[in-house]
Write a protein that holds these residues in place. Structure first.
Motif, PDB file in Angstrom:
ATOM      1  N   ILE A   1       0.860  -1.179   0.000  1.00 31.15           N
ATOM      2  CA  ILE A   1       0.000   0.000   0.000  1.00 31.15           C
ATOM      3  C   ILE A   1       0.899   1.232   0.000  1.00 31.15           C
ATOM      4  O   ILE A   1       1.753   1.385   0.871  1.00 31.15           O
ATOM      5  N   SER A   2       0.723   2.103  -0.986  1.00 27.94           N
ATOM      6  CA  SER A   2       1.572   3.282  -1.112  1.00 27.94           C
ATOM      7  C   SER A   2       0.752   4.442  -1.646  1.00 27.94           C
ATOM      8  O   SER A   2      -0.176   4.247  -2.440  1.00 27.94           O
ATOM      9  N   LYS A   3       1.112   5.653  -1.235  1.00 26.25           N
ATOM     10  CA  LYS A   3       0.388   6.823  -1.714  1.00 26.25           C
ATOM     11  C   LYS A   3       0.644   7.036  -3.205  1.00 26.25           C
ATOM     12  O   LYS A   3      -0.252   7.361  -3.966  1.00 26.25           O
ATOM     13  N   PHE A   4       1.911   6.838  -3.623  1.00 26.38           N
ATOM     14  CA  PHE A   4       2.228   6.900  -5.049  1.00 26.38           C
ATOM     15  C   PHE A   4       3.412   5.990  -5.341  1.00 26.38           C
ATOM     16  O   PHE A   4       4.203   5.661  -4.452  1.00 26.38           O
ATOM     17  N   ILE A   5       3.503   5.558  -6.591  1.00 20.90           N
ATOM     18  CA  ILE A   5       4.605   4.716  -7.052  1.00 20.90           C
ATOM     19  C   ILE A   5       5.129   5.337  -8.338  1.00 20.90           C
ATOM     20  O   ILE A   5       4.375   5.504  -9.303  1.00 20.90           O
ATOM     21  N   GLU A   6       6.408   5.689  -8.352  1.00 19.70           N
ATOM     22  CA  GLU A   6       6.990   6.324  -9.529  1.00 19.70           C
ATOM     23  C   GLU A   6       8.391   5.768  -9.786  1.00 19.70           C
ATOM     24  O   GLU A   6       9.215   5.673  -8.871  1.00 19.70           O
ATOM     25  N   SER A   7       8.622   5.354 -11.036  1.00 22.88           N
ATOM     26  CA  SER A   7       9.943   4.899 -11.493  1.00 22.88           C
ATOM     27  C   SER A   7      10.495   3.803 -10.594  1.00 22.88           C
ATOM     28  O   SER A   7      11.616   3.893 -10.070  1.00 22.88           O
ATOM     29  N   ALA A   8       9.691   2.762 -10.393  1.00 25.38           N
ATOM     30  CA  ALA A   8      10.102   1.680  -9.494  1.00 25.38           C
ATOM     31  C   ALA A   8       9.550   0.344  -9.985  1.00 25.38           C
ATOM     32  O   ALA A   8       8.649   0.294 -10.823  1.00 25.38           O
ATOM     33  N   GLU A   9      10.110  -0.727  -9.438  1.00 26.08           N
ATOM     34  CA  GLU A   9       9.600  -2.083  -9.655  1.00 26.08           C
ATOM     35  C   GLU A   9       8.936  -2.542  -8.372  1.00 26.08           C
ATOM     36  O   GLU A   9       9.558  -2.535  -7.301  1.00 26.08           O
ATOM     37  N   VAL A  10       7.668  -2.943  -8.467  1.00 24.42           N
ATOM     38  CA  VAL A  10       6.883  -3.288  -7.279  1.00 24.42           C
ATOM     39  C   VAL A  10       6.234  -4.653  -7.503  1.00 24.42           C
ATOM     40  O   VAL A  10       5.534  -4.858  -8.492  1.00 24.42           O
ATOM     41  N   VAL A  11       6.457  -5.586  -6.557  1.00 24.05           N
ATOM     42  CA  VAL A  11       5.955  -6.953  -6.693  1.00 24.05           C
ATOM     43  C   VAL A  11       5.285  -7.380  -5.389  1.00 24.05           C
ATOM     44  O   VAL A  11       5.909  -7.350  -4.324  1.00 24.05           O
ATOM     45  N   SER A  12       4.007  -7.767  -5.461  1.00 24.50           N
ATOM     46  CA  SER A  12       3.300  -8.397  -4.353  1.00 24.50           C
ATOM     47  C   SER A  12       3.055  -9.853  -4.740  1.00 24.50           C
ATOM     48  O   SER A  12       2.241 -10.138  -5.622  1.00 24.50           O
ATOM     49  N   ARG A  13       3.753 -10.764  -4.084  1.00 21.57           N
ATOM     50  CA  ARG A  13       3.727 -12.166  -4.537  1.00 21.57           C
ATOM     51  C   ARG A  13       2.393 -12.853  -4.249  1.00 21.57           C
ATOM     52  O   ARG A  13       1.951 -13.699  -5.023  1.00 21.57           O
ATOM     53  N   TYR A  14       1.760 -12.523  -3.110  1.00 24.97           N
ATOM     54  CA  TYR A  14       0.527 -13.232  -2.746  1.00 24.97           C
ATOM     55  C   TYR A  14      -0.606 -12.290  -2.363  1.00 24.97           C
ATOM     56  O   TYR A  14      -1.650 -12.744  -1.908  1.00 24.97           O
ATOM     57  N   GLY A  15      -0.436 -10.995  -2.536  1.00 23.65           N
ATOM     58  CA  GLY A  15      -1.472 -10.055  -2.126  1.00 23.65           C
ATOM     59  C   GLY A  15      -1.842  -9.089  -3.227  1.00 23.65           C
ATOM     60  O   GLY A  15      -1.796  -9.415  -4.414  1.00 23.65           O
ATOM     61  N   TYR A  16      -2.206  -7.863  -2.841  1.00 24.38           N
ATOM     62  CA  TYR A  16      -2.632  -6.836  -3.785  1.00 24.38           C
ATOM     63  C   TYR A  16      -1.732  -5.613  -3.660  1.00 24.38           C
ATOM     64  O   TYR A  16      -0.982  -5.452  -2.695  1.00 24.38           O
TER      65      TYR A  16
ATOM     66  N   ILE B   1       0.308   5.496 -10.133  1.00 26.10           N
ATOM     67  CA  ILE B   1       1.441   4.668 -10.556  1.00 26.10           C
ATOM     68  C   ILE B   1       1.971   5.255 -11.858  1.00 26.10           C
ATOM     69  O   ILE B   1       1.224   5.370 -12.839  1.00 26.10           O
ATOM     70  N   MET B   2       3.261   5.617 -11.861  1.00 31.87           N
ATOM     71  CA  MET B   2       3.843   6.272 -13.036  1.00 31.87           C
ATOM     72  C   MET B   2       5.197   5.646 -13.358  1.00 31.87           C
ATOM     73  O   MET B   2       6.028   5.441 -12.471  1.00 31.87           O
ATOM     74  N   HIS B   3       5.422   5.346 -14.654  1.00 27.11           N
ATOM     75  CA  HIS B   3       6.719   4.904 -15.155  1.00 27.11           C
ATOM     76  C   HIS B   3       7.280   3.748 -14.321  1.00 27.11           C
ATOM     77  O   HIS B   3       8.461   3.741 -13.966  1.00 27.11           O
ATOM     78  N   SER B   4       6.437   2.766 -14.016  1.00 26.08           N
ATOM     79  CA  SER B   4       6.848   1.675 -13.139  1.00 26.08           C
ATOM     80  C   SER B   4       6.390   0.338 -13.690  1.00 26.08           C
ATOM     81  O   SER B   4       5.518   0.271 -14.569  1.00 26.08           O
ATOM     82  N   HIS B   5       6.990  -0.732 -13.170  1.00 31.59           N
ATOM     83  CA  HIS B   5       6.542  -2.097 -13.440  1.00 31.59           C
ATOM     84  C   HIS B   5       5.969  -2.650 -12.143  1.00 31.59           C
ATOM     85  O   HIS B   5       6.682  -2.753 -11.141  1.00 31.59           O
ATOM     86  N   VAL B   6       4.675  -3.019 -12.157  1.00 30.40           N
ATOM     87  CA  VAL B   6       4.031  -3.536 -10.956  1.00 30.40           C
ATOM     88  C   VAL B   6       3.352  -4.860 -11.282  1.00 30.40           C
ATOM     89  O   VAL B   6       2.827  -5.049 -12.373  1.00 30.40           O
ATOM     90  N   SER B   7       3.384  -5.776 -10.308  1.00 26.94           N
ATOM     91  CA  SER B   7       2.699  -7.064 -10.472  1.00 26.94           C
ATOM     92  C   SER B   7       2.205  -7.530  -9.114  1.00 26.94           C
ATOM     93  O   SER B   7       2.845  -7.295  -8.087  1.00 26.94           O
ATOM     94  N   ALA B   8       1.043  -8.191  -9.124  1.00 29.50           N
ATOM     95  CA  ALA B   8       0.424  -8.643  -7.884  1.00 29.50           C
ATOM     96  C   ALA B   8      -0.300  -9.953  -8.133  1.00 29.50           C
ATOM     97  O   ALA B   8      -0.732 -10.242  -9.254  1.00 29.50           O
ATOM     98  N   LYS B   9      -0.440 -10.745  -7.061  1.00 26.65           N
ATOM     99  CA  LYS B   9      -1.156 -12.021  -7.155  1.00 26.65           C
ATOM    100  C   LYS B   9      -2.651 -11.801  -7.376  1.00 26.65           C
ATOM    101  O   LYS B   9      -3.286 -12.518  -8.139  1.00 26.65           O
ATOM    102  N   THR B  10      -3.221 -10.776  -6.721  1.00 32.66           N
ATOM    103  CA  THR B  10      -4.676 -10.570  -6.820  1.00 32.66           C
ATOM    104  C   THR B  10      -5.002  -9.286  -7.570  1.00 32.66           C
ATOM    105  O   THR B  10      -5.156  -9.308  -8.780  1.00 32.66           O
ATOM    106  N   ASP B  11      -5.061  -8.139  -6.884  1.00 31.75           N
ATOM    107  CA  ASP B  11      -5.531  -6.907  -7.496  1.00 31.75           C
ATOM    108  C   ASP B  11      -4.428  -5.847  -7.549  1.00 31.75           C
ATOM    109  O   ASP B  11      -3.540  -5.807  -6.698  1.00 31.75           O
ATOM    110  N   ILE B  12      -4.537  -4.970  -8.536  1.00 30.88           N
ATOM    111  CA  ILE B  12      -3.773  -3.721  -8.554  1.00 30.88           C
ATOM    112  C   ILE B  12      -4.787  -2.607  -8.651  1.00 30.88           C
ATOM    113  O   ILE B  12      -5.492  -2.489  -9.660  1.00 30.88           O
TER     114      ILE B  12
END
Length: 235
Positions: free
Chosen positions: A198-213, A219-230
């Motif tokens: 959980i973050s207020k903003f995500i910019e220029s980063a790689e973000v991975v939630s393996r089993y959650g959301y 979210i700007m200029h980033s790669h994000v992945s999650a098991k359930t929801d984004i």
């Protein structure tokens, strides 16, 4: 025309399976409270469960076995099987003498992982994670009151909470990652969590939630992945 009783059955008495009641949130899919403008209320994060030493964590109601009956031919009638349960915990928790109640031995955060209760103590960084602290490695939770500066790492077995901004740094958590402000990753920042992020903003980063959301306002200029929801809930 007079009925004569030739045989009589005795019905079995059904038992009751054991039950465990947990006195903390065990629903990892629970979302934080959303405000009317779509932002997250960081003051009421029910996804994190604080606990104090001596708190009651769980209570077991033991199984009650059933009693067999007898059919009209004199053969036994088995009652339905009941499930027996036991309270399971890791360090920083203990059971009562009868094994029916579980209490916390330390203050921190509590979570339920694969049926086992974990109580993690919290390592608090009063200011920034920078050259004055070095990289932070902790078996429990980590709470940073300031920022996480570029080039530094946090590795925690539990949850990580950062009140300031995360720069081009790496945070790895065995639980959840909560950023009160956000991450300005500068193309090198990483957030990797087994649970929710959980973050207020995500910019220029790689973000991975393996089993959650993952939940953020932007979210700007980033790669994000999650098991359930984004979920991006900002304007």
């Amino acid at each position: 025309c007079t009925p004569l009783e030739l045989a009589k059955a005795t019905l079995p008495v059904e038992g009751k399976s054991a039950e465990i009641k947990y006195f903390f949130n065990t629903d990892l899919t629970l979302k934080p409270k959303m405000l009317e403008d779509g932002s997250v209320d960081f003051h009421t994060l029910d996804t994190i469960c604080p606990v104090h030493a001596g708190d009651l964590l769980a209570e077991l109601t033991p199984a009650v076995p059933g009693r067999p009956g007898i059919d009209v031919c004199g053969k036994p009638i088995k009652p339905l099987a009941v499930n027996n349960l036991v309270l399971r915990h890791a360090n920083r928790a203990h059971l009562s003498e009868d094994g029916l109640k579980m209490y916390a031995d330390a203050s921190g955060h509590v979570s339920l992982v694969e049926g086992k209760v974990f109580v993690s103590d919290t390592y608090e960084v009063p200011a920034d994670v920078d050259s004055s602290t070095g990289d932070v490695t902790c078996e429990g939770n980590v709470e940073v009151k300031g920022n996480v500066r570029t080039g530094f790492k946090i590795n925690a077995k539990g949850n990580v909470i950062v009140h300031g901004v995360v720069e081009g740094s790496e945070i790895v958590a065995g639980g959840q990652i909560i950023l009160m402000r956000g991450i300005q990753g500068m193309g090198r920042g990483k957030l990797i969590a087994q649970g929710n992020i959980i973050s207020k903003f995500i910019e220029s980063a790689e973000v991975v939630s393996r089993y959650g959301y993952i939940q953020s306002e932007a979210i700007m200029h980033s790669h994000v992945s999650a098991k359930t929801d984004i979920v991006v809930g900002g304007r």
